[in-house]
Design a protein around this motif. Structure first.
Motif, mmCIF file in Angstrom:
data_model
loop_
_atom_site.group_PDB
_atom_site.id
_atom_site.type_symbol
_atom_site.label_atom_id
_atom_site.label_comp_id
_atom_site.label_asym_id
_atom_site.label_seq_id
_atom_site.Cartn_x
_atom_site.Cartn_y
_atom_site.Cartn_z
ATOM 1 N N ARG A 31 1.733 39.536 -3.391
ATOM 2 C CA ARG A 31 0.300 39.808 -3.241
ATOM 3 C C ARG A 31 -0.295 39.047 -2.069
ATOM 4 O O ARG A 31 0.201 37.990 -1.678
ATOM 5 N N ASN A 32 -1.387 39.590 -1.564
ATOM 6 C CA ASN A 32 -2.179 38.878 -0.565
ATOM 7 C C ASN A 32 -2.913 37.716 -1.216
ATOM 8 O O ASN A 32 -2.954 36.609 -0.690
ATOM 9 N N CYS A 33 -3.497 37.979 -2.387
ATOM 10 C CA CYS A 33 -4.230 36.930 -3.079
ATOM 11 C C CYS A 33 -4.451 37.299 -4.542
ATOM 12 O O CYS A 33 -4.256 38.444 -4.942
ATOM 13 N N MET A 34 -4.826 36.301 -5.307
ATOM 14 C CA MET A 34 -5.223 36.475 -6.699
ATOM 15 C C MET A 34 -6.644 35.931 -6.836
ATOM 16 O O MET A 34 -6.954 34.864 -6.310
ATOM 17 N N GLY A 54 0.171 33.279 0.141
ATOM 18 C CA GLY A 54 1.005 32.763 1.218
ATOM 19 C C GLY A 54 0.777 31.291 1.496
ATOM 20 O O GLY A 54 1.714 30.500 1.507
ATOM 21 N N GLY A 55 -0.457 30.915 1.705
ATOM 22 C CA GLY A 55 -0.753 29.544 2.081
ATOM 23 C C GLY A 55 -1.296 28.684 0.973
ATOM 24 O O GLY A 55 -1.460 27.483 1.126
ATOM 25 N N ALA A 56 -1.583 29.304 -0.181
ATOM 26 C CA ALA A 56 -2.116 28.589 -1.341
ATOM 27 C C ALA A 56 -3.496 27.995 -1.093
ATOM 28 O O ALA A 56 -3.925 27.098 -1.818
ATOM 29 N N ARG A 99 -4.694 41.461 -5.260
ATOM 30 C CA ARG A 99 -4.874 42.302 -4.079
ATOM 31 C C ARG A 99 -3.585 42.301 -3.266
ATOM 32 O O ARG A 99 -2.967 41.250 -3.075
ATOM 33 N N ASN A 100 -3.217 43.481 -2.777
ATOM 34 C CA ASN A 100 -1.976 43.589 -2.008
ATOM 35 C C ASN A 100 -2.168 43.290 -0.529
ATOM 36 O O ASN A 100 -1.274 42.762 0.126
ATOM 37 N N LEU A 101 -3.326 43.677 0.005
ATOM 38 C CA LEU A 101 -3.540 43.570 1.437
ATOM 39 C C LEU A 101 -4.829 42.814 1.720
ATOM 40 O O LEU A 101 -5.722 42.755 0.875
ATOM 41 N N ALA A 102 -4.918 42.295 2.909
ATOM 42 C CA ALA A 102 -6.140 41.611 3.309
ATOM 43 C C ALA A 102 -7.304 42.595 3.369
ATOM 44 O O ALA A 102 -7.122 43.796 3.544
ATOM 45 N N ALA A 103 -8.504 42.082 3.189
ATOM 46 C CA ALA A 103 -9.708 42.907 3.244
ATOM 47 C C ALA A 103 -10.776 42.153 4.044
ATOM 48 O O ALA A 103 -10.558 41.031 4.489
ATOM 49 N N ALA A 104 -11.917 42.788 4.193
ATOM 50 C CA ALA A 104 -12.967 42.210 5.025
ATOM 51 C C ALA A 104 -13.495 40.894 4.461
ATOM 52 O O ALA A 104 -13.867 39.985 5.190
ATOM 53 N N THR A 105 -13.540 40.806 3.132
ATOM 54 C CA THR A 105 -14.009 39.591 2.474
ATOM 55 C C THR A 105 -13.035 39.205 1.375
ATOM 56 O O THR A 105 -12.192 40.004 0.964
ATOM 57 N N TRP A 106 -13.197 37.994 0.857
ATOM 58 C CA TRP A 106 -12.256 37.550 -0.173
ATOM 59 C C TRP A 106 -12.518 38.200 -1.517
ATOM 60 O O TRP A 106 -11.673 38.163 -2.417
ATOM 61 N N TYR A 107 -13.650 38.850 -1.662
ATOM 62 C CA TYR A 107 -13.984 39.431 -2.958
ATOM 63 C C TYR A 107 -13.918 40.958 -2.953
ATOM 64 O O TYR A 107 -14.363 41.603 -3.893
ATOM 65 N N GLU A 108 -13.328 41.563 -1.919
ATOM 66 C CA GLU A 108 -13.193 43.005 -1.856
ATOM 67 C C GLU A 108 -11.728 43.434 -1.847
ATOM 68 O O GLU A 108 -10.851 42.626 -1.554
ATOM 69 N N GLY A 109 -11.495 44.712 -2.152
ATOM 70 C CA GLY A 109 -10.190 45.310 -1.944
ATOM 71 C C GLY A 109 -9.138 45.014 -2.988
ATOM 72 O O GLY A 109 -7.948 45.137 -2.712
ATOM 73 N N TYR A 110 -9.545 44.664 -4.194
ATOM 74 C CA TYR A 110 -8.569 44.331 -5.229
ATOM 75 C C TYR A 110 -7.995 45.597 -5.855
ATOM 76 O O TYR A 110 -8.712 46.533 -6.174
ATOM 77 N N ASN A 111 -6.673 45.569 -6.042
ATOM 78 C CA ASN A 111 -5.961 46.746 -6.532
ATOM 79 C C ASN A 111 -5.780 46.734 -8.041
ATOM 80 O O ASN A 111 -5.675 47.790 -8.664
ATOM 81 N N TYR A 112 -5.670 45.563 -8.621
ATOM 82 C CA TYR A 112 -5.323 45.448 -10.031
ATOM 83 C C TYR A 112 -6.294 44.507 -10.728
ATOM 84 O O TYR A 112 -6.675 43.462 -10.189
#
Length: 123
Positions: A31-34, A54-56, A99-112
Motif C-alpha cells: 500500500r501507499n498508506c494506511m 514506505g517511509g513510515a 490506499r494503493n496509490l498516492a493522491a493529491a492529499t493524505w485524506y483522499e483516494g482510499y481504495n479499501y
C-alpha cells in the motif's frame, strides 16, 4: 478482496484513552498508506491520521495532533490508533482505510475501508 477490520472502540470518560486496531491484511506492504478516519455525529467523514508504508512517516489532523498516534505492527499486519486525552468531540465512528496509490492529499483516494468502530467519550 482486501478486508480491513477495526476493533477497540468503546465508551470512555473525558481524558481517557483507547487504542483502535485495524487488521490490514497480508499485503499492507504494497500500500501507499494506511489511514484512520472518523465520522462525528452530524458531520462529514474526516481524516484523522495517516501512516505512509514506505517511509513510515505520519500526518495528523490538527484536531488530534499531540493526542493520537498511528503505528503499525509489520509482523502482525496491524495498524493502531492510540488515542489519548479523549474529548467529547472525538465521539464518532472510526474507520481504517488503505490506499494503493498516492493522491493529491493524505485524506483522499482510499481504495479499501473497514466497517468502522464506535468511540464514545462522555463527560
Amino acid at each position: 478482496d482486501v478486508q480491513l477490520v477495526e476493533s477497540g472502540g468503546g465508551s470512555v470518560q473525558v481524558g481517557g484513552s483507547l487504542r483502535l486496531s485495524c487488521a490490514a491484511g497480508r499485503y499492507t506492504y504494497k500500500r501507499n498508506c494506511m489511514g484512520w478516519f472518523r465520522q462525528r455525529p452530524g458531520k462529514d467523514r474526516e481524516g484523522v491520521a495517516v501512516l505512509w508504508i514506505g517511509g513510515a512517516s505520519t500526518t495528523y489532523a490538527d484536531s488530534v495532533k499531540g493526542r493520537f498516534i498511528i503505528t503499525r505492527d509489520k509482523a502482525k499486519d496491524l495498524v493502531y490508533l492510540q488515542m489519548n486525552g479523549l474529548q467529547p468531540e472525538d465521539t464518532g465512528i472510526y474507520y481504517c482505510a488503505a490506499r494503493n496509490l498516492a493522491a493529491a492529499t493524505w485524506y483522499e483516494g482510499y481504495n479499501y475501508w473497514g466497517q468502522g468502530t464506535q468511540v464514545t467519550v462522555s463527560s
